[in-house]
Design a protein around this motif. Structure first.
Motif, PDB file in Angstrom:
ATOM      1  N   THR A 136       0.801  -1.226   0.000  1.00 29.78           N
ATOM      2  CA  THR A 136       0.000   0.000   0.000  1.00 29.78           C
ATOM      3  C   THR A 136       0.832   1.273   0.000  1.00 29.78           C
ATOM      4  OG1 THR A 136      -0.125  -0.055   2.419  1.00 29.78           O
ATOM      5  CG2 THR A 136      -1.889  -1.154   1.195  1.00 29.78           C
ATOM      6  N   ALA A 137       2.137   1.167   0.193  1.00 30.43           N
ATOM      7  CA  ALA A 137       2.923   2.396   0.315  1.00 30.43           C
ATOM      8  C   ALA A 137       4.347   2.163  -0.160  1.00 30.43           C
ATOM      9  CB  ALA A 137       2.929   2.893   1.760  1.00 30.43           C
ATOM     10  N   THR A 138       4.986   3.261  -0.548  1.00 29.08           N
ATOM     11  CA  THR A 138       6.397   3.276  -0.920  1.00 29.08           C
ATOM     12  C   THR A 138       7.179   3.980   0.175  1.00 29.08           C
ATOM     13  OG1 THR A 138       5.903   3.295  -3.296  1.00 29.08           O
ATOM     14  CG2 THR A 138       8.081   4.074  -2.618  1.00 29.08           C
ATOM     15  N   LYS A 139       8.273   3.369   0.609  1.00 25.10           N
ATOM     16  CA  LYS A 139       9.120   3.975   1.637  1.00 25.10           C
ATOM     17  C   LYS A 139      10.349   4.594   0.967  1.00 25.10           C
ATOM     18  CE  LYS A 139       6.736   2.695   5.288  1.00 25.10           C
ATOM     19  NZ  LYS A 139       7.240   1.696   6.242  1.00 25.10           N
ATOM     20  N   CYS A 140      10.645   5.839   1.351  1.00 25.77           N
ATOM     21  CA  CYS A 140      11.770   6.550   0.769  1.00 25.77           C
ATOM     22  C   CYS A 140      12.687   7.082   1.858  1.00 25.77           C
ATOM     23  CB  CYS A 140      11.300   7.702  -0.113  1.00 25.77           C
ATOM     24  SG  CYS A 140      10.361   7.209  -1.574  1.00 25.77           S
ATOM     25  N   GLY A 191      16.660  14.563 -10.521  1.00 19.86           N
ATOM     26  CA  GLY A 191      15.757  13.537 -11.007  1.00 19.86           C
ATOM     27  C   GLY A 191      16.391  12.462 -11.858  1.00 19.86           C
ATOM     28  N   ASP A 192      17.699  12.473 -12.031  1.00 17.99           N
ATOM     29  CA  ASP A 192      18.358  11.418 -12.807  1.00 17.99           C
ATOM     30  C   ASP A 192      18.329  10.100 -12.029  1.00 17.99           C
ATOM     31  OD1 ASP A 192      19.002  13.290 -14.774  1.00 17.99           O
ATOM     32  OD2 ASP A 192      20.855  13.845 -13.750  1.00 17.99           O
ATOM     33  N   VAL A 193      18.020   9.027 -12.715  1.00 17.87           N
ATOM     34  CA  VAL A 193      17.947   7.713 -12.076  1.00 17.87           C
ATOM     35  C   VAL A 193      19.355   7.132 -11.967  1.00 17.87           C
ATOM     36  CG1 VAL A 193      17.026   5.386 -12.227  1.00 17.87           C
ATOM     37  CG2 VAL A 193      15.624   7.327 -12.966  1.00 17.87           C
ATOM     38  N   LEU A 194      19.796   6.898 -10.750  1.00 17.83           N
ATOM     39  CA  LEU A 194      21.131   6.355 -10.490  1.00 17.83           C
ATOM     40  C   LEU A 194      21.112   4.848 -10.281  1.00 17.83           C
ATOM     41  CD1 LEU A 194      22.290   9.146  -8.006  1.00 17.83           C
ATOM     42  CD2 LEU A 194      22.704   9.020 -10.465  1.00 17.83           C
ATOM     43  N   LEU A 205      17.551  10.665  -3.198  1.00 18.57           N
ATOM     44  CA  LEU A 205      16.372   9.938  -2.728  1.00 18.57           C
ATOM     45  C   LEU A 205      16.452   8.477  -3.135  1.00 18.57           C
ATOM     46  CD1 LEU A 205      13.641  10.577  -1.289  1.00 18.57           C
ATOM     47  CD2 LEU A 205      12.632  10.746  -3.569  1.00 18.57           C
ATOM     48  N   ALA A 206      16.221   7.589  -2.159  1.00 18.41           N
ATOM     49  CA  ALA A 206      16.172   6.148  -2.415  1.00 18.41           C
ATOM     50  C   ALA A 206      14.802   5.644  -1.983  1.00 18.41           C
ATOM     51  CB  ALA A 206      17.275   5.422  -1.645  1.00 18.41           C
ATOM     52  N   CYS A 207      14.054   5.071  -2.921  1.00 20.09           N
ATOM     53  CA  CYS A 207      12.696   4.599  -2.646  1.00 20.09           C
ATOM     54  C   CYS A 207      12.609   3.091  -2.874  1.00 20.09           C
ATOM     55  CB  CYS A 207      11.687   5.322  -3.542  1.00 20.09           C
ATOM     56  SG  CYS A 207      11.532   7.092  -3.209  1.00 20.09           S
ATOM     57  N   PHE A 208      11.813   2.434  -2.015  1.00 15.97           N
ATOM     58  CA  PHE A 208      11.632   0.987  -2.081  1.00 15.97           C
ATOM     59  C   PHE A 208      10.147   0.668  -1.941  1.00 15.97           C
ATOM     60  CE2 PHE A 208      15.744   1.971  -0.272  1.00 15.97           C
ATOM     61  CZ  PHE A 208      16.616   1.149  -0.962  1.00 15.97           C
ATOM     62  N   SER A 255      11.219  -3.664  -5.208  1.00 15.67           N
ATOM     63  CA  SER A 255      11.766  -2.832  -6.273  1.00 15.67           C
ATOM     64  C   SER A 255      12.403  -1.607  -5.638  1.00 15.67           C
ATOM     65  CB  SER A 255      10.690  -2.417  -7.271  1.00 15.67           C
ATOM     66  OG  SER A 255      10.132  -3.552  -7.918  1.00 15.67           O
ATOM     67  N   ALA A 256      13.431  -1.091  -6.296  1.00 17.67           N
ATOM     68  CA  ALA A 256      14.170   0.041  -5.736  1.00 17.67           C
ATOM     69  C   ALA A 256      14.482   1.054  -6.830  1.00 17.67           C
ATOM     70  CB  ALA A 256      15.470  -0.444  -5.091  1.00 17.67           C
ATOM     71  N   LYS A 257      14.527   2.322  -6.417  1.00 15.76           N
ATOM     72  CA  LYS A 257      14.862   3.394  -7.341  1.00 15.76           C
ATOM     73  C   LYS A 257      15.596   4.492  -6.582  1.00 15.76           C
ATOM     74  CE  LYS A 257      12.802   6.425 -10.858  1.00 15.76           C
ATOM     75  NZ  LYS A 257      11.526   6.870 -11.471  1.00 15.76           N
ATOM     76  N   VAL A 258      16.763   4.892  -7.095  1.00 13.81           N
ATOM     77  CA  VAL A 258      17.569   5.947  -6.482  1.00 13.81           C
ATOM     78  C   VAL A 258      17.703   7.076  -7.497  1.00 13.81           C
ATOM     79  CG1 VAL A 258      19.774   6.533  -5.406  1.00 13.81           C
ATOM     80  CG2 VAL A 258      18.830   4.228  -5.140  1.00 13.81           C
ATOM     81  N   THR A 259      17.411   8.300  -7.053  1.00 17.70           N
ATOM     82  CA  THR A 259      17.451   9.448  -7.952  1.00 17.70           C
ATOM     83  C   THR A 259      18.327  10.557  -7.381  1.00 17.70           C
ATOM     84  OG1 THR A 259      15.416  10.306  -6.958  1.00 17.70           O
ATOM     85  CG2 THR A 259      15.193   8.990  -8.959  1.00 17.70           C
TER      86      THR A 259
END
Length: 210
Positions: free
Chosen positions: A32-36, A73-76, A98-101, A65-69
């Motif tokens: 239900t949520a994304t943690k950053c 806003g560039d995706v690292l 920012l790192a989101c999971f 899944s993970a995303k670091v920006t």
């Protein structure tokens, strides 16, 4: 180890804590949520991290899944439906990273615990390799750490000075704009009052009240 050696070690550890950021963080992820997590980092700083799911009794094998920006806003780093991963980069600009999971394929109400080991600056440096390459250990190694920490502190201080100057310039610019806006508002109010007084005077003259 003598008092001088102990003092050097203590100073190195203190500077290590002040200039480096390292530690493990546990995140509870659900569908239900994304943690950053966010961290303000200056440019030309090494960042390393690894993350993994803490397995418990789940009816299905969980994945995340993970995303670091970067601040722009560039995706690292981007990974989907993995049980573990890692990323490393050198910051190109100063700002908020920012790192989101988020969790995948979870039933409603299920929660996955994710362990994130985040290391920044001198905390991300492989000091064992440095010791082997330079053939140093003990107090000598701690002095090398102390020198690296001192350079990091100097860089942080310069960054804070520049940032404080930028904030002061912005504050002064805002104050000037507010002053001009206040003067313009006052001038408009005076002009409107004069016009209203003139209009009322003309009205009373037409009605032969004055």
């Amino acid at each position: 180890m003598g008092r001088g050696g102990a003092g050097a070690v203590a100073a190195a550890l203190t500077l290590w804590w002040l200039t480096g950021c390292a530690g493990a963080v546990w995140l509870e992820l659900s569908t239900t949520a994304t943690k950053c997590l966010s961290e303000e980092i200056q440019s030309n700083v090494v960042v390393m991290a690894d993350y993994s799911i803490l397995y418990e009794e789940h009816p299905v094998r969980p994945s995340v899944s993970a995303k670091v920006t970067s601040p722009y806003g560039d995706v690292l780093h981007h990974a989907e439906k993995v049980s573990h991963g890692e990323f490393a980069f050198t910051t190109a600009e100063s700002g908020i990273y920012l790192a989101c999971f988020w969790a995948d394929t979870l039933d409603r109400g299920m929660v996955v615990n994710l362990n994130l080991d985040w290391r920044i600056g001198i905390a991300a440096k492989d000091w064992d390799s440095v010791a082997k390459k330079e053939k140093i250990d003990g107090v000598a190694l701690e002095l090398v750490k102390l020198e690296a920490a001192a350079r990091a502190i100097h860089g942080n201080l310069l960054y804070l000075i520049v940032k404080e100057a930028d904030m002061r310039n912005l504050s002064e610019w805002t104050q000037v704009k507010i002053t001009w806006l206040s003067l313009m508002s006052l001038a408009v109010c005076i002009a409107v009052s004069v016009w209203q007084a003139w209009h009322l005077k003309q009205f009373f003259r037409k009605k032969k009240l004055i």
